[in-house]
Design an enzyme around this catalytic site. Sequence first.
Site, PDB file in Angstrom:
ATOM      1  N   GLY A  52       0.846  -1.194   0.000  1.00  0.00           N
ATOM      2  CA  GLY A  52       0.000   0.000   0.000  1.00  0.00           C
ATOM      3  C   GLY A  52       0.871   1.229   0.000  1.00  0.00           C
ATOM      4  O   GLY A  52       2.072   1.153   0.268  1.00  0.00           O
ATOM      5  N   CYS A  79       5.458  -6.046   1.214  1.00  0.00           N
ATOM      6  CA  CYS A  79       5.780  -4.609   1.118  1.00  0.00           C
ATOM      7  C   CYS A  79       5.247  -3.865   2.353  1.00  0.00           C
ATOM      8  O   CYS A  79       5.737  -4.074   3.451  1.00  0.00           O
ATOM      9  CB  CYS A  79       5.235  -4.066  -0.194  1.00  0.00           C
ATOM     10  SG  CYS A  79       6.025  -2.545  -0.698  1.00  0.00           S
ATOM     11  N   TYR A  80       4.230  -3.038   2.205  1.00  0.00           N
ATOM     12  CA  TYR A  80       3.685  -2.342   3.386  1.00  0.00           C
ATOM     13  C   TYR A  80       3.328  -3.367   4.465  1.00  0.00           C
ATOM     14  O   TYR A  80       3.536  -3.125   5.664  1.00  0.00           O
ATOM     15  CB  TYR A  80       2.437  -1.545   2.993  1.00  0.00           C
ATOM     16  CG  TYR A  80       1.761  -0.856   4.181  1.00  0.00           C
ATOM     17  CD1 TYR A  80       2.219   0.363   4.641  1.00  0.00           C
ATOM     18  CD2 TYR A  80       0.668  -1.455   4.828  1.00  0.00           C
ATOM     19  CE1 TYR A  80       1.622   0.996   5.731  1.00  0.00           C
ATOM     20  CE2 TYR A  80       0.065  -0.834   5.918  1.00  0.00           C
ATOM     21  CZ  TYR A  80       0.544   0.393   6.369  1.00  0.00           C
ATOM     22  OH  TYR A  80      -0.052   1.004   7.435  1.00  0.00           O
ATOM     23  N   HIS A 165       7.332  -7.850  -4.536  1.00  0.00           N
ATOM     24  CA  HIS A 165       6.001  -8.355  -4.891  1.00  0.00           C
ATOM     25  C   HIS A 165       6.088  -9.740  -5.536  1.00  0.00           C
ATOM     26  O   HIS A 165       6.493  -9.847  -6.697  1.00  0.00           O
ATOM     27  CB  HIS A 165       5.312  -7.366  -5.840  1.00  0.00           C
ATOM     28  CG  HIS A 165       4.917  -6.107  -5.130  1.00  0.00           C
ATOM     29  ND1 HIS A 165       3.711  -5.971  -4.493  1.00  0.00           N
ATOM     30  CD2 HIS A 165       5.591  -4.954  -4.929  1.00  0.00           C
ATOM     31  CE1 HIS A 165       3.645  -4.769  -3.932  1.00  0.00           C
ATOM     32  NE2 HIS A 165       4.774  -4.138  -4.177  1.00  0.00           N
ATOM     33  N   GLU A 167       3.687 -11.535  -6.474  1.00  0.00           N
ATOM     34  CA  GLU A 167       2.529 -11.777  -7.338  1.00  0.00           C
ATOM     35  C   GLU A 167       2.702 -11.290  -8.780  1.00  0.00           C
ATOM     36  O   GLU A 167       1.935 -11.672  -9.655  1.00  0.00           O
ATOM     37  CB  GLU A 167       1.270 -11.132  -6.721  1.00  0.00           C
ATOM     38  CG  GLU A 167       1.249  -9.604  -6.694  1.00  0.00           C
ATOM     39  CD  GLU A 167       1.969  -8.985  -5.486  1.00  0.00           C
ATOM     40  OE1 GLU A 167       2.788  -9.686  -4.854  1.00  0.00           O
ATOM     41  OE2 GLU A 167       1.724  -7.801  -5.184  1.00  0.00           O
ATOM     42  N   GLY A 220     -24.120 -12.748 -23.977  1.00  0.00           N
ATOM     43  CA  GLY A 220     -22.703 -12.727 -23.626  1.00  0.00           C
ATOM     44  C   GLY A 220     -22.345 -13.936 -22.768  1.00  0.00           C
ATOM     45  O   GLY A 220     -23.222 -14.691 -22.351  1.00  0.00           O
ATOM     46  N   ASP A 222     -21.126 -14.200 -19.637  1.00  0.00           N
ATOM     47  CA  ASP A 222     -21.504 -14.243 -18.222  1.00  0.00           C
ATOM     48  C   ASP A 222     -22.974 -14.615 -18.024  1.00  0.00           C
ATOM     49  O   ASP A 222     -23.296 -15.506 -17.239  1.00  0.00           O
ATOM     50  CB  ASP A 222     -21.234 -12.895 -17.538  1.00  0.00           C
ATOM     51  CG  ASP A 222     -19.786 -12.480 -17.685  1.00  0.00           C
ATOM     52  OD1 ASP A 222     -18.965 -13.367 -17.944  1.00  0.00           O
ATOM     53  OD2 ASP A 222     -19.497 -11.291 -17.556  1.00  0.00           O
ATOM     54  N   LYS A 364     -13.327 -13.358 -14.460  1.00  0.00           N
ATOM     55  CA  LYS A 364     -13.898 -13.692 -15.778  1.00  0.00           C
ATOM     56  C   LYS A 364     -13.377 -15.024 -16.324  1.00  0.00           C
ATOM     57  O   LYS A 364     -14.146 -15.816 -16.865  1.00  0.00           O
ATOM     58  CB  LYS A 364     -13.575 -12.567 -16.762  1.00  0.00           C
ATOM     59  CG  LYS A 364     -14.211 -12.776 -18.119  1.00  0.00           C
ATOM     60  CD  LYS A 364     -14.953 -11.538 -18.565  1.00  0.00           C
ATOM     61  CE  LYS A 364     -15.826 -11.827 -19.754  1.00  0.00           C
ATOM     62  NZ  LYS A 364     -17.107 -11.138 -19.667  1.00  0.00           N
TER      63      LYS A 364
END
Length: 508
Positions: A52, A79-80, A165, A167, A220, A222, A364
């Site tokens: 953050g 990190c933070y 990080h 990720e 669509g 979804d 998604k």
Amino acid sequence: MSLVILDFGSQFTRLIARRFRELNAFSVILPGNASLEEIRSHQPLGIVLSGGPASVYDTDAPTPADGVMELELPILGICYGMQYLVHEGGGKVERIGTREYGKAVLESYSGDLFAGVIGEFVAWMSHSDTPTSLPKGYFVSASTSDTPVTGIENSHLKRYGIQFHPEVVHTPKGARLLENFLAICNITRDWTPAHILENLIADVKAKVGTDKVLLAVSGGVDSSTLALLLSKAIGSQLTAVFVDHGLLRLNERDEVETALRPLGDENLITLDTKTEFFAALEGVSEPEAKRKVIGREFIRAFEREARRLAGSGYRWLAQGTLYPDVIESAGGTGAANIKSHHNVGGLPDDLAFSLLEPFRTLFKDEVREIAKLLGLPEEIRTRHPFPGPGLGIRVLGEVTPEKVDILQRVDNIFISSLREFGLYHEVAQALAVLTPVQSVGVMGDYRTYSYLVALRAVTSADFMTADWARLPQDFLEVVANRIVNLVPEVNRVVYDITSKPPATIEWE
Ligand code: XMP
């Protein structure tokens, strides 16, 4: 049983959740200050404190709620989050003059979080604070030449901190650390599409009981996937309403109806509202005005049907809201519901439905995996995005049935040719635009004065920016020939070579 990620405002928090899911572990993102009660309701087996923008020594620095740090759970601070572990444990964090940003190579690494990692470890940094003294019980588990304390560990408390990080893709071995953390937390890695589907079906059954559910389908991915899921879970208690506004692609209505055949004919209502839509669009040529008219007519059509059905006791309105929408609005707190309510698209208050949003926790691509399991045809699952207002915003200016008919045929030639040449999946989106421009041409011995169409194909990761696709010239030539030969109303084809920005993907 899950992993709880407390979000302190990092731009990568969502990515942390994605990475854990790729490792088949379920995780939820909650605001950094989520209450102990809320965290407990997710039955956490471990906690991640995200990065953050704040500094832990700021007076208003965000912190986990009271009691969270007393939960006897493994904690990973990124990190933070790592700086918070140091600060909270009684160590010291200080600003190091320069901001360390970008790629760094760890000089050394050790400890449980790094178990099984071998070779060079490239880490992606983004920080300007660093621990200068550690709390009791911690050792330095990783360091770089610029940042001596890049990783920390307290094996006894099972608390781990990393300054970089794990990720992001720029930390190639980061996934191994996340995997190790899952093992430390004893989290079962069973978050697979089949398992997700099983859970969704059980949840829907438990929630809905014997009630009736209404769903608007657009064709669509979804909403079509949701229709199939609900049908599997509650069968004929579901009524799906498909609004055909006449602005769909060629044969699209048939394709959607075929894909949704498992619902049974009596559970899928197709509303043919072409006449109302075209009447409402008469004389409207300004793009935003067109969008508004189409949105309003859609709601009207659905509302009429909902009112007609309301008498027969529909209690739930299902929606394909996805996890990113939920996080965007408020990180899973109450405010998210307010936004989803608006997503219904402005149904009047006296139509009181409870919202059913089974995909609220999914991304998604997870929905696409489930779509596959539910047998949604591949053409629909992997289709390019198609805007809600449909071809209404691709016929420039006033929309008439005749113009939509021309565009449907042009679009169909372009899209089917892309598929035929194996180029469809090479681009993120492809579309055709019918312009109001007419130009002179010659066909055989005749002079023509017909429409100009534009073809557009783009590459894009997120549709926020896009580049024009370098489609092969030979392919463009074939498509242009096909269009002018098969669609007599068109005598000229151009290809759009503008990127976004400055242009947008759609022309209106
Ligand atoms: P633009 O034209 O803004 O489009 O570059 C970005 C992406 O959004 C789609 N789009 C829409 N989708 N309703 C939608 O559901 C809309 O009104 C709408 N307008 C644009 C567009 O197709 C592209 O994928």
